[in-house]
Structures are given as structure tokens and as C-alpha cells.
Motif scaffolding. Structure first.
Motif, PDB file in Angstrom:
ATOM      1  N   TRP A 158       0.825  -1.207   0.000  1.00 57.18           N
ATOM      2  CA  TRP A 158       0.000   0.000   0.000  1.00 57.18           C
ATOM      3  C   TRP A 158       0.861   1.260   0.000  1.00 57.18           C
ATOM      4  O   TRP A 158       0.595   2.210  -0.738  1.00 57.18           O
TER       5      TRP A 158
ATOM      6  N   ARG B 188       2.544   1.839  -3.435  1.00 58.52           N
ATOM      7  CA  ARG B 188       1.590   2.265  -4.465  1.00 58.52           C
ATOM      8  C   ARG B 188       1.149   3.713  -4.250  1.00 58.52           C
ATOM      9  O   ARG B 188       0.859   4.421  -5.209  1.00 58.52           O
ATOM     10  N   LYS B 189       1.083   4.123  -3.013  1.00 52.57           N
ATOM     11  CA  LYS B 189       0.577   5.467  -2.717  1.00 52.57           C
ATOM     12  C   LYS B 189       1.672   6.521  -2.827  1.00 52.57           C
ATOM     13  O   LYS B 189       1.449   7.612  -3.351  1.00 52.57           O
TER      14      LYS B 189
END
Length: 231
Positions: A215, A218-219
């Protein structure tokens, strides 16, 4: 685990998708390796982790325990006690060593074919002797028989709970329900399943960590790469 399994499921079952879904690229860069560990190893462990999770909920929520029993057996789990108290009208002190009498009765009943026996000494004159006989090597809790003995007459009394019947007399669903503790601890099939349960716990505990890394990358990982490329 359920949402992770949905995320793992390939949109198309191509040869490459199958390879990516079932194999870990151990020589890949650490970010790709982290994704594979989360997806692939998580997939292989999901059934074991799910079994440990569901069996563990038994010990926390009574409603779940009763619901699972009803699903497995189509019966209602009743904690209602059957009369198993000792007869106080019989004169006391007939047996100098009642525990020995109980032991001998169990030895004769099961012909010594058991792993261990536990005997609970009654705390009141109205209580009965409660004994649990564990078969096999004595470590599996599901394969057991509970017996009650009147402390004055040493006569056998009926079981207290409906699910305390001997293991061989239970239905398939009742047997599975009885196995809950041994499934949760991984001792259901001995050392091999204990080792499997250990690794399943390690993998289950790692999933939030590897998932957080995915996460995070990806962010913020892409924006950092773009900034480096711009500079």
C-alpha cells in the motif's frame, strides 16, 4: 483473508498469470518479492490461517460457538446439566480410597487402552467424581470419554453435557466440533500439523506488514520515483 483472496484471483487464467499467482520470484527486486510473498505465500496459507482463526473464535464468543455447533450438527448446543449428583442418603465412608476404586473401574472398562486419565475430586458431598479418559497417546483432547461416579456408591452417572458423549458415538459434525481445540493448537495430527500451524501463524502475522508495504509503495513510491526522474 477473503479480500486478499479476491485480490489474488487472476482476471485471466493465462500461462503467465498462473505462473505469477503460484510461484514466488525469489530473485526479483525486494518490492516485487514483497508482493509475491504477500500474494503467493498468503494464498497457500489462507486455508490453514482461516482454520486457526475460526477455531480460535470459539474461545472468545459463545454465540459463535453455539452457531458453529448448530451448523455442523443441526442441533442446538445446550449447556443444561443432566442430574449427576451423588446420593446423600447413602452412608458416608464406605470406601477408604475412592480414587483407587474409580481408577480400577476405568481400567476394567477400557482395558487399559488409553493414554491418560484425569480425576476431579468432588468439593462437596453432593458432587460426583468427574473423570476424563484420553485415548491414543493422551495428548489429543477430542478423543476422550467423560465419566461420572457417585462418590458414595461408586455407581456410574450420566454425562453432564450432551456433547460429552464418547467420541465414537458422535456424529461427523459433532466429532469435528470436538476437534476444535486440537485444530487450533495444530496437534490434530501430531508434530507435522504443529509445524504447519506454526508457519501458518508466522505467515498470518506477516500479512499486515507486507500488505502495508504494498500500500505504501503504491501510494507514495510512484510519486517519489517521479520526483527523482524530474530532478
Amino acid at each position: 483473508m477473503i479480500t486478499g483472496l479476491i485480490w489474488w484471483y487472476p482476471t485471466k487464467w493465462t500461462k503467465k498469470a498462473v505462473k505469477d499467482s503460484f510461484t514466488v520470484k525469489w530473485r526479483a527486486k525486494w518490492k516485487r518479492l514483497n508482493i509475491d510473498i504477500h500474494n503467493v505465500i498468503g494464498f497457500y496459507a489462507v486455508l490453514f490461517v482461516l482454520a486457526l482463526t475460526l477455531s480460535g473464535i470459539f474461545f472468545s464468543f459463545e454465540w459463535f460457538k453455539k452457531g458453529a455447533y448448530q451448523v455442523l450438527t443441526w442441533k442446538t448446543l445446550s449447556e443444561k446439566q443432566i442430574d449427576s449428583v451423588s446420593d446423600n442418603t447413602v452412608s458416608q465412608g464406605r470406601f477408604a480410597h475412592p480414587e483407587d476404586v474409580v481408577w480400577n473401574k476405568l481400567m476394567m472398562k477400557y482395558d487399559g487402552a488409553f493414554g491418560s486419565i484425569s480425576i476431579n475430586i468432588p468439593q462437596k458431598s453432593s458432587f460426583a467424581y468427574e473423570t476424563t479418559v484420553y485415548f491414543g497417546d493422551g495428548t489429543l483432547l477430542y478423543n476422550r470419554a467423560v465419566n461420572y461416579f457417585d462418590q458414595n456408591t461408586m455407581q456410574v452417572l450420566p454425562p453432564v453435557m450432551q456433547h460429552q458423549q464418547p467420541y465414537e458415538k458422535l456424529s461427523a459434525g459433532e466429532k469435528l466440533f470436538r476437534m476444535n481445540f486440537d485444530i487450533h493448537t495444530g496437534q490434530i495430527l501430531g508434530l507435522p500439523t504443529k509445524i504447519m500451524a506454526f508457519f501458518a501463524c508466522i505467515i498470518g502475522a506477516s500479512m499486515p506488514i507486507t500488505g502495508f508495504i504494498i500500500w505504501y509503495n503504491r501510494k507514495w513510491g510512484r510519486s517519489k520515483r517521479k520526483m527523482r526522474e524530474t530532478n
